[in-house]
Scaffold this motif. Structure first.
Motif, short mmCIF file in Angstrom:
data_model
loop_
_atom_site.label_atom_id
_atom_site.label_comp_id
_atom_site.label_asym_id
_atom_site.label_seq_id
_atom_site.Cartn_x
_atom_site.Cartn_y
_atom_site.Cartn_z
N THR A 93 0.83 -1.19 0.00
CA THR A 93 0.00 0.00 0.00
C THR A 93 0.87 1.25 0.00
O THR A 93 2.07 1.17 -0.28
CB THR A 93 -0.99 -0.01 1.18
N VAL A 105 -5.78 3.77 -3.09
CA VAL A 105 -4.74 3.48 -4.08
C VAL A 105 -5.26 3.66 -5.50
O VAL A 105 -4.47 3.83 -6.44
CB VAL A 105 -4.16 2.05 -3.90
N GLN A 106 -6.57 3.63 -5.68
CA GLN A 106 -7.14 3.84 -7.01
C GLN A 106 -6.86 5.25 -7.53
O GLN A 106 -6.95 5.50 -8.73
CB GLN A 106 -8.65 3.59 -6.98
N LEU A 127 4.20 -1.65 -9.44
CA LEU A 127 3.96 -0.27 -9.83
C LEU A 127 4.59 0.05 -11.18
O LEU A 127 4.04 0.81 -11.97
CB LEU A 127 4.50 0.69 -8.76
N GLN A 130 2.04 -1.16 -13.51
CA GLN A 130 0.70 -0.59 -13.43
C GLN A 130 0.61 0.88 -13.81
O GLN A 130 -0.36 1.30 -14.45
CB GLN A 130 0.17 -0.74 -11.99
N TYR A 181 -2.57 -2.03 -3.39
CA TYR A 181 -2.45 -2.09 -4.85
C TYR A 181 -1.90 -3.43 -5.34
O TYR A 181 -1.95 -3.74 -6.52
CB TYR A 181 -1.59 -0.93 -5.38
N SER A 182 -1.36 -4.24 -4.44
CA SER A 182 -0.82 -5.54 -4.83
C SER A 182 -0.56 -6.37 -3.58
O SER A 182 -0.66 -5.86 -2.46
CB SER A 182 0.47 -5.37 -5.63
#
Length: 225
Positions: A93, A105-106, A127, A130, A181-182
């Motif tokens: 995060t 995180v969006q 990241l 993404q 995010y992951s």
């Protein structure tokens, strides 16, 4: 193929939740205890080799400097490393300043936004794939990236949730985003060009999952159970 009598374990100090080093130079933590257990199970001496960042462990994979490491599974590392099944999953995060208008995180992938990361770290690799607009600011180590963020550089700091929550507890000017995010799947790994220890490591890992050894270690060091 390694001819060393001891099993040489690469210990990544870039992930403070999994390993650390005392002021006297002694290594400690989750992966250090795993290394010692694995060496004992294989009836070998245990040699611990510390690294400041995961990228340097990956870079050394083909040089014969270590036999077994503890790293996050990622496609970018598959060419150099062979991974076991994961033994631990960690959420990734972001840390932001309290006044930031980002709350999920969006919202991270914005033009002009700078996210601090340790170069080649497991939490930075997703990241890289993404992000389309935000910029990654890479530092040699995770510790340097975090220190720079706390000193005012960058808009966010990426890392695993436990590390960032600990930072936020000690610093009232920052906060951790509630979502992730992951996920990082931590595993044992061996060099792709020297897989001799892979079968033994996989066998003991499966046994420790079955008998609760891994769950006890996770509770001791991560506090999830």
């Amino acid at each position: 193929m390694s001819s060393h009598s001891a099993l040489r374990f690469a210990i990544n100090l870039g992930n403070a939740m999994l390993a650390g080093q005392s002021s006297g130079g002694e290594l400690h933590g989750f992966t250090v205890e795993l290394a010692k257990k694995m060496a004992a199970a294989c009836q070998r001496q245990c040699e611990l080799i510390s690294y400041p960042a995961a990228k340097r462990i990956v870079d050394d994979a083909e040089k014969g400097h270590w036999d077994i490491a503890f790293l996050a599974v990622d496609p970018a590392r598959e060419g150099e490393l062979r991974f076991t099944e994961p033994y631990l999953t960690l959420d990734c995060t972001l840390l932001v300043r309290h006044e930031s208008n980002i709350h999920t995180v969006q919202e991270m992938d914005r033009p002009g936004t700078v996210i601090n990361v340790g170069k080649g770290s497991a939490y930075s690799l997703p990241l890289v794939r993404q992000l389309q607009h935000a910029q990654l600011q890479e530092y040699s180590t995770t510790q340097q990236a975090l220190a720079a963020f706390l000193a005012g550089e960058g808009d966010m700091m990426a890392n695993i949730r436990q590390v960032l929550e600990r930072t936020a507890r000690d610093n009232a000017s920052v906060r951790v985003l509630p979502d992730s995010y992951s996920q990082i799947k931590q595993a044992f790994c061996v060099p792709r060009n020297d897989p001799q220890n892979y079968a033994a490591v996989s066998r003991w890992l499966a046994a420790w999952k079955e008998d609760g050894t891994l769950a006890k270690l996770e509770d001791k060091y991560i506090g999830k159970h």
